[in-house]
Design a protein around this motif. Structure first.
Motif, PDB file in Angstrom:
ATOM      1  N   GLU A  11      -8.716-106.831 -42.395  1.00 20.91           N
ATOM      2  CA  GLU A  11      -8.662-105.709 -43.335  1.00 20.91           C
ATOM      3  C   GLU A  11      -8.549-106.160 -44.784  1.00 20.91           C
ATOM      4  O   GLU A  11      -8.914-105.424 -45.700  1.00 20.91           O
ATOM      5  CB  GLU A  11      -7.479-104.784 -43.028  1.00 20.91           C
ATOM      6  N   LEU A  12      -8.007-107.347 -45.011  1.00 20.84           N
ATOM      7  CA  LEU A  12      -7.762-107.808 -46.380  1.00 20.84           C
ATOM      8  C   LEU A  12      -8.667-108.960 -46.809  1.00 20.84           C
ATOM      9  O   LEU A  12      -8.572-109.431 -47.934  1.00 20.84           O
ATOM     10  CB  LEU A  12      -6.292-108.218 -46.543  1.00 20.84           C
ATOM     11  N   ARG A  13      -9.542-109.379 -45.930  1.00 17.96           N
ATOM     12  CA  ARG A  13     -10.391-110.550 -46.202  1.00 17.96           C
ATOM     13  C   ARG A  13     -11.110-110.453 -47.549  1.00 17.96           C
ATOM     14  O   ARG A  13     -11.141-111.407 -48.304  1.00 17.96           O
ATOM     15  CB  ARG A  13     -11.402-110.732 -45.080  1.00 17.96           C
ATOM     16  N   ASN A  14     -11.680-109.315 -47.873  1.00 19.66           N
ATOM     17  CA  ASN A  14     -12.427-109.159 -49.126  1.00 19.66           C
ATOM     18  C   ASN A  14     -11.560-108.757 -50.312  1.00 19.66           C
ATOM     19  O   ASN A  14     -12.049-108.695 -51.437  1.00 19.66           O
ATOM     20  CB  ASN A  14     -13.542-108.126 -48.944  1.00 19.66           C
ATOM     21  N   HIS A  15     -10.290-108.494 -50.059  1.00 18.34           N
ATOM     22  CA  HIS A  15      -9.395-108.022 -51.113  1.00 18.34           C
ATOM     23  C   HIS A  15      -8.446-109.100 -51.632  1.00 18.34           C
ATOM     24  O   HIS A  15      -7.869-108.939 -52.695  1.00 18.34           O
ATOM     25  CB  HIS A  15      -8.565-106.832 -50.620  1.00 18.34           C
ATOM     26  N   PRO A  33     -15.234 -98.449 -58.538  1.00 20.56           N
ATOM     27  CA  PRO A  33     -14.794 -97.056 -58.371  1.00 20.56           C
ATOM     28  C   PRO A  33     -13.287 -96.960 -58.164  1.00 20.56           C
ATOM     29  O   PRO A  33     -12.643 -97.927 -57.738  1.00 20.56           O
ATOM     30  CB  PRO A  33     -15.551 -96.606 -57.114  1.00 20.56           C
ATOM     31  N   PRO A  34     -12.726 -95.793 -58.463  1.00 19.49           N
ATOM     32  CA  PRO A  34     -11.300 -95.578 -58.197  1.00 19.49           C
ATOM     33  C   PRO A  34     -10.973 -95.907 -56.746  1.00 19.49           C
ATOM     34  O   PRO A  34     -11.794 -95.722 -55.856  1.00 19.49           O
ATOM     35  CB  PRO A  34     -11.110 -94.087 -58.481  1.00 19.49           C
ATOM     36  N   ARG A  35      -9.793 -96.416 -56.534  1.00 18.98           N
ATOM     37  CA  ARG A  35      -9.260 -96.807 -55.231  1.00 18.98           C
ATOM     38  C   ARG A  35      -9.691 -98.211 -54.817  1.00 18.98           C
ATOM     39  O   ARG A  35      -9.316 -98.686 -53.758  1.00 18.98           O
ATOM     40  CB  ARG A  35      -9.580 -95.775 -54.157  1.00 18.98           C
ATOM     41  N   SER A  36     -10.466 -98.919 -55.651  1.00 16.28           N
ATOM     42  CA  SER A  36     -10.777-100.323 -55.388  1.00 16.28           C
ATOM     43  C   SER A  36      -9.535-101.149 -55.708  1.00 16.28           C
ATOM     44  O   SER A  36      -8.775-100.806 -56.609  1.00 16.28           O
ATOM     45  CB  SER A  36     -11.933-100.790 -56.275  1.00 16.28           C
ATOM     46  N   PHE A  37      -9.315-102.252 -54.972  1.00 21.87           N
ATOM     47  CA  PHE A  37      -8.126-103.054 -55.215  1.00 21.87           C
ATOM     48  C   PHE A  37      -8.318-104.507 -54.828  1.00 21.87           C
ATOM     49  O   PHE A  37      -9.223-104.852 -54.076  1.00 21.87           O
ATOM     50  CB  PHE A  37      -6.915-102.479 -54.473  1.00 21.87           C
ATOM     51  N   VAL A  38      -7.446-105.350 -55.361  1.00 22.59           N
ATOM     52  CA  VAL A  38      -7.314-106.743 -54.941  1.00 22.59           C
ATOM     53  C   VAL A  38      -5.826-107.029 -54.743  1.00 22.59           C
ATOM     54  O   VAL A  38      -4.967-106.426 -55.390  1.00 22.59           O
ATOM     55  CB  VAL A  38      -7.920-107.756 -55.942  1.00 22.59           C
ATOM     56  N   ALA A  90       0.027 -96.951 -45.478  1.00 21.11           N
ATOM     57  CA  ALA A  90       0.977 -95.877 -45.796  1.00 21.11           C
ATOM     58  C   ALA A  90       0.847 -95.419 -47.245  1.00 21.11           C
ATOM     59  O   ALA A  90       1.023 -94.242 -47.544  1.00 21.11           O
ATOM     60  CB  ALA A  90       2.402 -96.339 -45.515  1.00 21.11           C
ATOM     61  N   LYS A  91       0.535 -96.342 -48.142  1.00 17.64           N
ATOM     62  CA  LYS A  91       0.410 -96.014 -49.557  1.00 17.64           C
ATOM     63  C   LYS A  91      -0.995 -95.555 -49.923  1.00 17.64           C
ATOM     64  O   LYS A  91      -1.264 -95.242 -51.081  1.00 17.64           O
ATOM     65  CB  LYS A  91       0.797 -97.222 -50.425  1.00 17.64           C
ATOM     66  N   GLY A  92      -1.898 -95.499 -48.956  1.00 19.94           N
ATOM     67  CA  GLY A  92      -3.240 -94.984 -49.204  1.00 19.94           C
ATOM     68  C   GLY A  92      -4.246 -96.006 -49.689  1.00 19.94           C
ATOM     69  O   GLY A  92      -5.337 -95.642 -50.105  1.00 19.94           O
ATOM     70  N   PHE A  93      -3.910 -97.287 -49.636  1.00 20.13           N
ATOM     71  CA  PHE A  93      -4.848 -98.315 -50.065  1.00 20.13           C
ATOM     72  C   PHE A  93      -5.854 -98.664 -48.982  1.00 20.13           C
ATOM     73  O   PHE A  93      -6.961 -99.075 -49.275  1.00 20.13           O
ATOM     74  CB  PHE A  93      -4.107 -99.585 -50.491  1.00 20.13           C
ATOM     75  N   LEU A  94      -5.465 -98.534 -47.734  1.00 20.84           N
ATOM     76  CA  LEU A  94      -6.359 -98.816 -46.607  1.00 20.84           C
ATOM     77  C   LEU A  94      -6.412 -97.599 -45.708  1.00 20.84           C
ATOM     78  O   LEU A  94      -5.423 -96.912 -45.519  1.00 20.84           O
ATOM     79  CB  LEU A  94      -5.840 -99.998 -45.780  1.00 20.84           C
ATOM     80  N   ARG A  95      -7.571 -97.392 -45.142  1.00 23.22           N
ATOM     81  CA  ARG A  95      -7.754 -96.338 -44.137  1.00 23.22           C
ATOM     82  C   ARG A  95      -8.340 -96.982 -42.909  1.00 23.22           C
ATOM     83  O   ARG A  95      -9.385 -97.624 -43.006  1.00 23.22           O
ATOM     84  CB  ARG A  95      -8.719 -95.272 -44.644  1.00 23.22           C
ATOM     85  N   GLY A  97      -9.551 -99.473 -40.651  1.00 27.21           N
ATOM     86  CA  GLY A  97      -9.794-100.904 -40.864  1.00 27.21           C
ATOM     87  C   GLY A  97     -10.495-101.174 -42.167  1.00 27.21           C
ATOM     88  O   GLY A  97     -10.903-102.291 -42.409  1.00 27.21           O
ATOM     89  N   GLY A  98     -10.656-100.186 -43.046  1.00 22.04           N
ATOM     90  CA  GLY A  98     -11.439-100.390 -44.263  1.00 22.04           C
ATOM     91  C   GLY A  98     -10.592-100.475 -45.502  1.00 22.04           C
ATOM     92  O   GLY A  98      -9.378-100.535 -45.443  1.00 22.04           O
ATOM     93  N   GLY A  99     -11.243-100.455 -46.655  1.00 24.00           N
ATOM     94  CA  GLY A  99     -10.553-100.598 -47.930  1.00 24.00           C
ATOM     95  C   GLY A  99     -10.395 -99.270 -48.640  1.00 24.00           C
ATOM     96  O   GLY A  99     -10.977 -98.274 -48.258  1.00 24.00           O
ATOM     97  N   GLY A 100      -9.618 -99.270 -49.692  1.00 23.63           N
ATOM     98  CA  GLY A 100      -9.384 -98.074 -50.486  1.00 23.63           C
ATOM     99  C   GLY A 100      -8.431 -98.401 -51.595  1.00 23.63           C
ATOM    100  O   GLY A 100      -8.235 -99.546 -51.930  1.00 23.63           O
ATOM    101  N   GLY A 101      -7.793 -97.414 -52.170  1.00 24.19           N
ATOM    102  CA  GLY A 101      -6.826 -97.648 -53.251  1.00 24.19           C
ATOM    103  C   GLY A 101      -5.800 -96.549 -53.225  1.00 24.19           C
ATOM    104  O   GLY A 101      -5.864 -95.656 -52.411  1.00 24.19           O
TER     105      GLY A 101
END
Length: 109
Positions: A11-15, A33-38, A90-95, A97-101
């Motif tokens: 889940e975090l490989r690209n982040h 885009p919004p919700r992108s993260f590292v 829980a904080k909305g960064f991942l949904r 198995g994917g990414g988010g912010g």
């Protein structure tokens, strides 16, 4: 030292950008885009991570993720999670198995 096994998951490989500075993260996220993260290592606190993410306003924010004996929590939060992935979900960064912010805790370098 920080337990990097926490970010060695699909889940975090690209982040995960362990050597990125605050400025590097801002450059990496510029135009994203919004919700992108590292996720990066904290420069100030050797046991912790920092999440840098894009808000809806296109502003890049930086929040410390503390790593303690009971698990992971966002600075300023009392909620503790057994894994970094669970905290990020829980904080909305991942949904799933994917990414988010999303939201976070206190700031860092």
């Amino acid at each position: 030292m920080v337990d990097v096994s926490a970010v060695n998951v699909p889940e975090l490989r690209n982040h995960y950008k362990p050597n990125a500075t605050r400025e590097d993260a801002e450059q990496l996220l510029a135009g994203s885009p919004p919700r992108s993260f590292v996720i990066r290592l904290s420069r100030k606190y050797q046991r912790d991570f920092v999440i840098s993410y894009v808000k809806k306003s296109n502003l890049v924010m930086h929040h410390r993720i503390l790593c303690g004996p009971r698990g992971y929590f966002a600075e300023g939060s009392l909620e503790c999670y057994p894994t970094l992935v669970e905290l990020l979900r829980a904080k909305g960064f991942l949904r799933g198995g994917g990414g988010g912010g999303g939201g976070g805790g206190g700031g860092d370098d």
